[in-house]
Design a protein around this motif. Structure first.
Motif, short mmCIF file in Angstrom:
data_model
loop_
_atom_site.label_atom_id
_atom_site.label_comp_id
_atom_site.label_asym_id
_atom_site.label_seq_id
_atom_site.Cartn_x
_atom_site.Cartn_y
_atom_site.Cartn_z
N HIS A 8 -3.95 -13.58 -2.21
CA HIS A 8 -4.84 -13.92 -3.32
C HIS A 8 -5.06 -15.43 -3.46
O HIS A 8 -5.42 -15.91 -4.53
CB HIS A 8 -4.26 -13.35 -4.62
CG HIS A 8 -4.27 -11.86 -4.67
ND1 HIS A 8 -3.27 -11.09 -4.13
CD2 HIS A 8 -5.18 -10.98 -5.17
CE1 HIS A 8 -3.54 -9.80 -4.32
NE2 HIS A 8 -4.69 -9.71 -4.94
N TRP A 56 -4.95 -8.74 2.95
CA TRP A 56 -5.86 -8.31 1.89
C TRP A 56 -6.54 -6.98 2.25
O TRP A 56 -6.55 -6.02 1.47
CB TRP A 56 -6.91 -9.40 1.66
CG TRP A 56 -8.04 -9.02 0.74
CD1 TRP A 56 -9.23 -8.47 1.09
CD2 TRP A 56 -8.08 -9.19 -0.69
NE1 TRP A 56 -10.03 -8.28 -0.02
CE2 TRP A 56 -9.34 -8.71 -1.13
CE3 TRP A 56 -7.19 -9.70 -1.62
CZ2 TRP A 56 -9.73 -8.72 -2.46
CZ3 TRP A 56 -7.57 -9.73 -2.96
CH2 TRP A 56 -8.82 -9.24 -3.37
N HIS A 109 -5.71 -3.20 0.56
CA HIS A 109 -6.74 -2.42 -0.12
C HIS A 109 -6.92 -1.06 0.54
O HIS A 109 -7.14 -0.05 -0.15
CB HIS A 109 -8.05 -3.19 -0.15
CG HIS A 109 -8.14 -4.17 -1.28
ND1 HIS A 109 -8.53 -3.80 -2.55
CD2 HIS A 109 -7.85 -5.49 -1.35
CE1 HIS A 109 -8.50 -4.85 -3.34
NE2 HIS A 109 -8.08 -5.89 -2.64
N ALA A 165 -4.08 1.05 -0.66
CA ALA A 165 -4.28 1.39 -2.07
C ALA A 165 -5.35 2.48 -2.23
O ALA A 165 -5.25 3.33 -3.13
CB ALA A 165 -4.67 0.15 -2.87
N ASP A 166 -6.35 2.47 -1.36
CA ASP A 166 -7.44 3.45 -1.44
C ASP A 166 -7.14 4.72 -0.65
O ASP A 166 -7.98 5.63 -0.62
CB ASP A 166 -8.74 2.83 -0.90
CG ASP A 166 -9.25 1.70 -1.79
OD1 ASP A 166 -8.90 1.69 -2.98
OD2 ASP A 166 -9.98 0.82 -1.28
N ARG A 214 -1.50 -0.65 -5.24
CA ARG A 214 -2.46 -0.33 -6.29
C ARG A 214 -3.52 -1.42 -6.37
O ARG A 214 -3.23 -2.60 -6.17
CB ARG A 214 -1.78 -0.24 -7.66
CG ARG A 214 -0.60 0.70 -7.72
CD ARG A 214 -1.03 2.13 -7.95
NE ARG A 214 0.13 2.96 -8.25
CZ ARG A 214 0.85 3.62 -7.34
NH1 ARG A 214 0.51 3.52 -6.06
NH2 ARG A 214 1.87 4.37 -7.70
N GLU A 215 -4.73 -1.01 -6.73
CA GLU A 215 -5.77 -1.96 -7.12
C GLU A 215 -5.87 -1.92 -8.63
O GLU A 215 -5.72 -0.85 -9.24
CB GLU A 215 -7.10 -1.60 -6.48
CG GLU A 215 -8.19 -2.63 -6.73
CD GLU A 215 -9.47 -2.33 -5.97
OE1 GLU A 215 -10.55 -2.64 -6.52
OE2 GLU A 215 -9.39 -1.78 -4.85
N CYS A 216 -6.10 -3.06 -9.25
CA CYS A 216 -6.21 -3.14 -10.69
C CYS A 216 -7.18 -2.07 -11.19
O CYS A 216 -8.25 -1.84 -10.61
CB CYS A 216 -6.67 -4.52 -11.12
SG CYS A 216 -6.81 -4.73 -12.92
N CYS A 240 -12.24 -5.72 -11.23
CA CYS A 240 -11.14 -6.58 -10.78
C CYS A 240 -10.60 -6.06 -9.45
O CYS A 240 -10.07 -4.94 -9.39
CB CYS A 240 -10.02 -6.63 -11.82
SG CYS A 240 -8.62 -7.66 -11.31
N PRO A 241 -10.71 -6.83 -8.38
CA PRO A 241 -10.28 -6.37 -7.06
C PRO A 241 -8.83 -6.71 -6.72
O PRO A 241 -8.39 -6.48 -5.60
CB PRO A 241 -11.23 -7.12 -6.13
CG PRO A 241 -11.38 -8.45 -6.82
CD PRO A 241 -11.37 -8.15 -8.30
N VAL A 279 -5.04 -6.70 -5.95
CA VAL A 279 -4.21 -5.60 -5.44
C VAL A 279 -2.75 -6.02 -5.53
O VAL A 279 -2.41 -7.20 -5.39
CB VAL A 279 -4.61 -5.26 -3.98
CG1 VAL A 279 -4.31 -6.40 -3.04
CG2 VAL A 279 -3.95 -3.98 -3.52
N CYS A 299 -3.65 -5.72 -13.11
CA CYS A 299 -3.20 -6.92 -12.42
C CYS A 299 -2.28 -7.71 -13.35
O CYS A 299 -1.26 -8.25 -12.94
CB CYS A 299 -4.39 -7.77 -12.00
SG CYS A 299 -5.44 -8.36 -13.37
#
Length: 200
Positions: free
Chosen positions: A31, A83, A87, A90-91, A155-157, A162-163, A165, A178
């Motif tokens: 981030h 990153w 993601h 998380a998805d 997890r993603e926020c 809000c991206p 993670v 987040c």
């Protein structure tokens, strides 16, 4: 040598800042900026910026070999890979093989080596401390996260816009935001307003 806590203060280019704990140093590193629409959040503009980030707790890797432009490029490549892979996990999607290869390449280098003090009460990193070693340490942490007990806690926020993670290391595994300071409170405020409107 290192504090046990993770997390960094993130700055919004539109103003304001908040503390975000991604749950792991490698995810905190993811981030620090980005590509495309995330370029406005870039904080690693120079090799010196990279050295400063690595030297801060909890990694506390004070370089004994100055960072170079090549090091900065390698760091940004690893950052992007972490990153994208975070993601994808998380998805619930397959991890992109090209980004996995970047993480594996970084992890294949020798990592930072801990060194115990003479009195046995503290530790730091044994010299030399290089960017390549620091990146290897971050990449290895990502590998451990993806294959360890927290592998299903990416997890993603939950905020719609809000991206950010993170890996949820809380005992109940119920973290959604987040940061409560930022998206959590905004969600509470929207819910409160919606209830008031509905009551009216």
């Amino acid at each position: 040598m290192r504090a046990r806590t993770t997390g960094r203060v993130l700055h919004d280019p539109k103003g304001g800042s908040f503390r975000f704990d991604a749950g792991a140093v490698c995810l905190d590193f993811a981030h620090t900026g980005g590509e495309g629409r995330y370029a406005v959040f870039e904080s690693l503009h120079t090799p010196e910026d990279l050295a400063e980030w690595l030297a801060a707790p909890p990694l506390s890797a004070v370089l004994t070999v100055p960072a170079t432009d090549a090091d900065l490029g390698a760091a940004k490549s690893l950052r992007q890979a972490v990153w994208v892979v975070a993601h994808a996990r998380a998805d619930g999607e397959a991890l992109p093989s090209d980004q996995v290869a970047v993480i594996n390449a970084a992890a294949s280098a020798p990592p930072l080596a801990p060194r115990l003090s003479d009195d046995g009460t503290s530790a730091d990193w044994a010299a030399p401390v290089t960017v390549t070693q620091a990146l290897s340490t971050l990449a290895r942490e990502m590998v451990e996260l993806l294959t360890g007990p927290l592998a299903d806690r990416f997890r993603e926020c939950a905020s719609d816009n809000c991206p950010l993670v993170f890996v949820d290391s809380s005992r109940p595994g119920a973290r959604r935001w987040c940061s409560m300071e930022r998206c959590g409170n905004r969600s509470k405020l929207r819910t409160h307003r919606a209830r008031r409107t509905g009551s009216a």
